[in-house]
Motif scaffolding. Structure first.
Motif, PDB file in Angstrom:
ATOM      1  N   UNK A 198       0.838  -1.198   0.000  1.00 52.90           N
ATOM      2  CA  UNK A 198       0.000   0.000   0.000  1.00 52.90           C
ATOM      3  C   UNK A 198       0.872   1.246   0.000  1.00 52.90           C
ATOM      4  N   UNK A 199       0.409   2.273  -0.707  1.00 53.50           N
ATOM      5  CA  UNK A 199       1.116   3.558  -0.721  1.00 53.50           C
ATOM      6  C   UNK A 199       0.379   4.540   0.175  1.00 53.50           C
ATOM      7  N   UNK A 200       1.143   5.391   0.845  1.00 53.70           N
ATOM      8  CA  UNK A 200       0.578   6.373   1.761  1.00 53.70           C
ATOM      9  C   UNK A 200       1.187   7.732   1.470  1.00 53.70           C
ATOM     10  N   UNK A 201       0.348   8.760   1.470  1.00 52.57           N
ATOM     11  CA  UNK A 201       0.816  10.131   1.262  1.00 52.57           C
ATOM     12  C   UNK A 201       1.176  10.745   2.607  1.00 52.57           C
ATOM     13  N   UNK A 202       2.317  11.446   2.653  1.00 58.32           N
ATOM     14  CA  UNK A 202       2.741  12.148   3.864  1.00 58.32           C
ATOM     15  C   UNK A 202       2.025  13.500   3.915  1.00 58.32           C
ATOM     16  N   UNK A 203       1.335  13.761   5.015  1.00 55.31           N
ATOM     17  CA  UNK A 203       0.583  15.010   5.205  1.00 55.31           C
ATOM     18  C   UNK A 203       0.861  15.562   6.605  1.00 55.31           C
ATOM     19  N   UNK A 204       0.622  16.850   6.776  1.00 51.50           N
ATOM     20  CA  UNK A 204       0.714  17.484   8.089  1.00 51.50           C
ATOM     21  C   UNK A 204      -0.668  17.507   8.699  1.00 51.50           C
ATOM     22  N   UNK A 205      -0.801  17.027   9.936  1.00 50.33           N
ATOM     23  CA  UNK A 205      -2.076  17.016  10.652  1.00 50.33           C
ATOM     24  C   UNK A 205      -2.149  18.281  11.506  1.00 50.33           C
ATOM     25  N   UNK A 206      -2.952  19.254  11.080  1.00 54.21           N
ATOM     26  CA  UNK A 206      -3.063  20.532  11.792  1.00 54.21           C
ATOM     27  C   UNK A 206      -3.707  20.407  13.161  1.00 54.21           C
ATOM     28  N   UNK A 207      -4.583  19.415  13.337  1.00 49.45           N
ATOM     29  CA  UNK A 207      -5.247  19.245  14.631  1.00 49.45           C
ATOM     30  C   UNK A 207      -4.303  18.674  15.680  1.00 49.45           C
ATOM     31  N   UNK A 208      -3.522  17.684  15.291  1.00 47.30           N
ATOM     32  CA  UNK A 208      -2.652  17.011  16.253  1.00 47.30           C
ATOM     33  C   UNK A 208      -1.204  17.492  16.185  1.00 47.30           C
ATOM     34  N   UNK A 209      -0.911  18.321  15.196  1.00 53.19           N
ATOM     35  CA  UNK A 209       0.403  18.930  15.029  1.00 53.19           C
ATOM     36  C   UNK A 209       1.530  17.910  14.895  1.00 53.19           C
ATOM     37  N   UNK A 210       1.331  16.968  13.976  1.00 48.33           N
ATOM     38  CA  UNK A 210       2.401  16.045  13.636  1.00 48.33           C
ATOM     39  C   UNK A 210       2.250  15.560  12.206  1.00 48.33           C
ATOM     40  N   UNK A 211       3.344  14.986  11.677  1.00 48.45           N
ATOM     41  CA  UNK A 211       3.312  14.398  10.345  1.00 48.45           C
ATOM     42  C   UNK A 211       2.557  13.087  10.417  1.00 48.45           C
ATOM     43  N   UNK A 212       1.738  12.835   9.409  1.00 49.44           N
ATOM     44  CA  UNK A 212       0.940  11.612   9.363  1.00 49.44           C
ATOM     45  C   UNK A 212       0.969  11.069   7.949  1.00 49.44           C
ATOM     46  N   UNK A 213       0.426   9.898   7.752  1.00 49.38           N
ATOM     47  CA  UNK A 213       0.283   9.374   6.407  1.00 49.38           C
ATOM     48  C   UNK A 213      -1.190   9.247   6.098  1.00 49.38           C
ATOM     49  N   UNK A 214      -1.552   9.645   4.901  1.00 49.84           N
ATOM     50  CA  UNK A 214      -2.933   9.699   4.423  1.00 49.84           C
ATOM     51  C   UNK A 214      -3.774  10.616   5.305  1.00 49.84           C
ATOM     52  N   UNK A 215      -4.859  11.070   4.776  1.00 49.74           N
ATOM     53  CA  UNK A 215      -5.720  11.980   5.525  1.00 49.74           C
ATOM     54  C   UNK A 215      -6.694  11.213   6.408  1.00 49.74           C
ATOM     55  N   UNK A 216      -6.877   9.925   6.135  1.00 50.75           N
ATOM     56  CA  UNK A 216      -7.827   9.140   6.917  1.00 50.75           C
ATOM     57  C   UNK A 216      -7.145   8.307   7.990  1.00 50.75           C
ATOM     58  N   UNK A 217      -5.870   8.000   7.810  1.00 49.45           N
ATOM     59  CA  UNK A 217      -5.137   7.227   8.811  1.00 49.45           C
ATOM     60  C   UNK A 217      -4.358   8.228   9.660  1.00 49.45           C
ATOM     61  N   UNK A 218      -4.873   8.561  10.814  1.00 57.09           N
ATOM     62  CA  UNK A 218      -4.242   9.577  11.654  1.00 57.09           C
ATOM     63  C   UNK A 218      -3.158   8.955  12.519  1.00 57.09           C
ATOM     64  N   UNK A 219      -2.200   8.324  11.884  1.00 59.72           N
ATOM     65  CA  UNK A 219      -1.124   7.667  12.617  1.00 59.72           C
ATOM     66  C   UNK A 219       0.033   8.605  12.861  1.00 59.72           C
ATOM     67  N   UNK A 220       0.559   8.583  14.052  1.00 54.91           N
ATOM     68  CA  UNK A 220       1.729   9.388  14.369  1.00 54.91           C
ATOM     69  C   UNK A 220       2.928   8.824  13.620  1.00 54.91           C
ATOM     70  N   UNK A 221       3.704   9.672  13.004  1.00 55.90           N
ATOM     71  CA  UNK A 221       4.844   9.253  12.202  1.00 55.90           C
ATOM     72  C   UNK A 221       6.028   9.031  13.134  1.00 55.90           C
ATOM     73  N   UNK A 222       6.359   7.786  13.364  1.00 57.29           N
ATOM     74  CA  UNK A 222       7.400   7.427  14.318  1.00 57.29           C
ATOM     75  C   UNK A 222       8.744   7.322  13.614  1.00 57.29           C
ATOM     76  N   UNK A 223       9.807   7.814  14.261  1.00 56.39           N
ATOM     77  CA  UNK A 223      11.122   7.875  13.634  1.00 56.39           C
ATOM     78  C   UNK A 223      11.682   6.518  13.235  1.00 56.39           C
ATOM     79  N   UNK A 224      11.379   5.461  13.950  1.00 55.19           N
ATOM     80  CA  UNK A 224      11.996   4.179  13.651  1.00 55.19           C
ATOM     81  C   UNK A 224      11.185   3.323  12.675  1.00 55.19           C
ATOM     82  N   UNK A 225      10.162   3.876  12.059  1.00 55.05           N
ATOM     83  CA  UNK A 225       9.402   3.121  11.064  1.00 55.05           C
ATOM     84  C   UNK A 225      10.257   2.906   9.823  1.00 55.05           C
TER      85      UNK A 225
END
Length: 120
Positions: free
Chosen positions: A76-103
């Motif tokens: 699966x491909x995921x787009x990197x986006x900025x989440x303005x509500x949670x103030x972190x980088x996330x992937x896709x607009x529907x998957x509000x996953x925190x972007x962890x450094x060791x991924x």
């Protein structure tokens, strides 16, 4: 030591991405470098993308609007986006996953230069 944010720009007319070396917010333009050439252009001519400060498994810097795949083999491909509500980088607009450094992710392209991959 403080690291300044890095940016790149998708040049709309030329359909390519360039490194941004200067931003003038007052006059709404940027300067990009292409080889040994520097080009200044107005904001109507490009789309600005900010670096996440993270790198993929190959050491390539990850930017906003990059398309990534996880090294778990899901395909699966995921787009990197900025989440303005949670103030972190996330992937896709529907998957509000925190972007962890060791991924372990790999950059496949970006949504502007590889629009045919979006939605896969």
């Amino acid at each position: 030591m403080y690291n300044l944010p890095k940016f790149r720009a998708f040049i709309i007319a030329e359909k390519r991405t360039e490194e941004v070396v200067a931003i003038n917010f007052k006059d709404n333009h940027i300067t990009t470098s292409f080889g040994d050439n520097y080009v200044t252009m107005h904001m109507d001519n490009f789309i600005l993308m900010q670096s996440t400060g993270l790198t993929d498994v190959n050491g390539k810097e990850i930017f906003e609007s990059d398309l990534i795949s996880f090294e778990n083999g899901s395909g699966l491909l995921h787009e990197i986006v900025w989440d303005n509500e949670k103030l972190y980088w996330a992937w896709n607009k529907t998957i509000k996953g925190n972007f962890v450094k060791n991924m372990k992710v790999k950059i496949i392209g970006n949504v502007y230069e590889h629009h045919e991959l979006v939605g896969k």
